[in-house]
Write an enzyme that holds these catalytic residues in place. Structure first.
Site, mmCIF file in Angstrom:
data_model
loop_
_atom_site.group_PDB
_atom_site.id
_atom_site.type_symbol
_atom_site.label_atom_id
_atom_site.label_comp_id
_atom_site.label_asym_id
_atom_site.label_seq_id
_atom_site.Cartn_x
_atom_site.Cartn_y
_atom_site.Cartn_z
ATOM 1 N N ASP A 17 18.254 -7.373 12.760
ATOM 2 C CA ASP A 17 17.569 -7.678 14.022
ATOM 3 C C ASP A 17 18.388 -7.230 15.221
ATOM 4 O OD1 ASP A 17 15.592 -8.737 12.512
ATOM 5 O OD2 ASP A 17 15.787 -10.799 13.221
ATOM 6 N N HIS A 43 14.093 -10.222 10.129
ATOM 7 C CA HIS A 43 14.583 -11.566 10.465
ATOM 8 C C HIS A 43 15.900 -11.868 9.752
ATOM 9 C CE1 HIS A 43 11.238 -12.896 12.954
ATOM 10 N NE2 HIS A 43 10.414 -12.361 12.080
ATOM 11 N N ASP A 87 22.878 -12.014 17.000
ATOM 12 C CA ASP A 87 21.658 -12.722 16.618
ATOM 13 C C ASP A 87 22.013 -13.784 15.597
ATOM 14 O OD1 ASP A 87 18.600 -12.881 16.484
ATOM 15 O OD2 ASP A 87 19.109 -12.575 14.385
#
Length: 480
Positions: free
Chosen positions: A169, A164, A17
């Site tokens: 995440d 976030h 991510d």
């Protein structure tokens, strides 16, 4: 931080991510602020190793208040951290030759990785397959959890709040995927009557159950498959989805007339267009004036991005299954042709801004509402860009941007909108063809502030690089 060490074994799944800046002006790119990844054993579904690193962007001023509100990463957090070039070897080692997995990675994270490597003059890592959990879960798990945002899925399963931050995440994504897979596996093992009577039953579970049955050779009974589906069965081949916006992959599926769209944020340079081509160039068949359109007749449906694609996008229809196309007479140009951005073929991406009358404004607002609703319902987390642009200081005069489409094949700086000149002779008016493939210079000389024209438009919803909306694309312009 637990570092990943080089390994010859590339069988692990690389969940990853990115956290990035948020562009605040046209032409600006996302800059990576954090990279996080875990390597997962595909047989046991356990985390083997992890890596996370904050990254200093080239320009710290691109970290805005909006960016901080999204991921909490401030300028002081990254000003002394390594640049992406400094960690590129680590990122390459983690990703190259492995299956990549993540939420919305096809549309967001993978393009960002490619951009980051291109900016430092290096070849990007390549996956041997991808698992985009947004696409996968939308298809397999259905709408039972609401929208398909990671935060919503995590709340549905009660596994915490999304932070976030990259590594958090990634781990949340991994857990959500395991929860969904477990639910689907259990449902596939339940008797039909329990599925049908379950409070959690959905059309997706029913159709999934039907897909998991097969007819015996004598055709008198059905047999349930007892083989558990491994996570690797969810992998899309690298050749088909490494670059989901690669136009070369569509050459046999899309007619030569298909047009490459322009993006109002000047970013969507590779997304294939599925716009409806007018049935008869040069006449008015298939196009409706705003006054001929009733609001209840406008609807949006989901269609494949291109033939055979797993990625869906909205399409606007009118009066059943007819693609909505507009014939807009007597439009006044507010701002003339702008072409300071380039597409991948080196052509300038041209657009201009027109004033909206009340009828056209109402139709576009209905289209915006319909497309946005189905986009959100499909699980898109992209920011929506309204098609109607309010003018500061001119609240009673809304505007909209019209884009001139470029051809996939053709000379540099040539465009695909047909241009005609309206000529009046007494009480009659005729139209004279100026060009079916005008140059940028021709368009600039014809479409100036104050010019009045008739526009034949297709409405093309888009969702790319975390931005979504409707693009108004000119198929024909009649200059008065």
């Amino acid at each position: 931080m637990v570092g990943l060490t080089p390994s010859e074994d590339r069988s692990e799944i690389a969940f990853f991510d990115l956290e990035t800046t948020i562009p605040f002006r046209a032409g600006q790119k996302h800059e990576i602020l954090e990279f996080g990844s875990i390597l997962v054993c595909p047989k046991k579904l356990v985390e083997l190793r992890s890596y996370t690193q904050l990254v200093r962007p080239k320009n710290l001023s691109h970290i805005t208040e909006r960016s901080v509100n999204c991921n909490g990463i401030k300028r002081e957090d990254v000003k002394s951290k390594p640049s992406f070039a400094d960690i590129a070897d680590d990122v390459y080692e983690i990703l190259h030759g492995r299956v990549w997995a993540g939420h919305n990675i096809l549309r967001f994270d993978i393009p960002r990785i490619r951009e980051a490597f291109a900016e430092i003059g290096r070849d990007p890592p390549e996956p041997k397959g991808t698992i985009d959990s947004l696409v996968l879960l939308t298809q397999k798990f259905g709408r039972r959890a609401g929208d398909m945002k990671m935060a919503t899925l995590a709340t549905y399963f009660g596994i915490g709040n999304q932070t976030h931050r990259s590594l958090d995440d990634v781990r949340m994504n991994f857990e959500v995927l395991k929860y969904c897979a477990t639910v689907l596996f259990l449902e596939s093992s339940l008797p039909d009557e329990l599925i049908e009577n379950s409070v959690t039953a959905t059309p997706e579970t029913s159709s999934r159950r039907r897909r998991n049955t097969r007819t015996s050779p004598v055709g008198e009974q059905t047999v349930e498959s007892t083989t558990a589906i491994p996570i690797l069965s969810f992998v899309s081949p690298a050749g088909s989805q490494t670059n989901p916006f690669d136009m070369s992959a569509l050459s046999n599926e899309i007619a030569s007339e298909t047009l490459q769209p322009d993006s109002p944020m000047e970013e969507a340079q590779n997304q294939p267009s599925m716009a409806i081509t007018p049935e008869a160039s040069g006449d008015q068949e298939g196009f409706l004036e705003p006054g001929e359109i009733s609001s209840p007749s406008i609807k949006a449906v989901q269609v494949p991005l291109y033939h055979g694609s797993q990625i869906m996008k909205p399409q606007l229809l009118h009066g059943g299954n007819k693609p909505l196309q507009l014939r807009c007479p007597d439009l006044k140009v507010r701002f003339g042709i702008s072409g300071k951005f380039m597409d991948n073929a080196g052509r300038r991406k041209l657009n201009f801004v027109i004033d909206l009358c009340s009828k056209l404004c109402n139709v576009l607002q209905e289209c915006d509402n319909a497309a946005k609703t189905i986009s959100v319902d499909s699980g898109s987390g992209s920011d929506w860009n309204p098609v109607i642009i309010p003018m500061k200081g001119f609240l009673s005069s809304p505007t909209a941007r019209i884009h001139i489409p470029t051809e996939l094949n053709g000379d540099i700086d040539r465009y695909a909108a047909e241009i005609q000149q309206r000529e009046s002779s007494g009480v009659t008016a005729t139209q004279k063809l100026i060009s079916s493939n005008p140059s940028g210079e021709e368009l600039e000389s014809l479409v100036k502030p104050g010019t009045v024209l008739d526009a034949f438009l297709s409405l093309e919803p888009y969702d790319y690089q975390q931005r979504a909306g409707i693009r108004l694309v000119a198929r024909k312009l009649v200059i008065h």
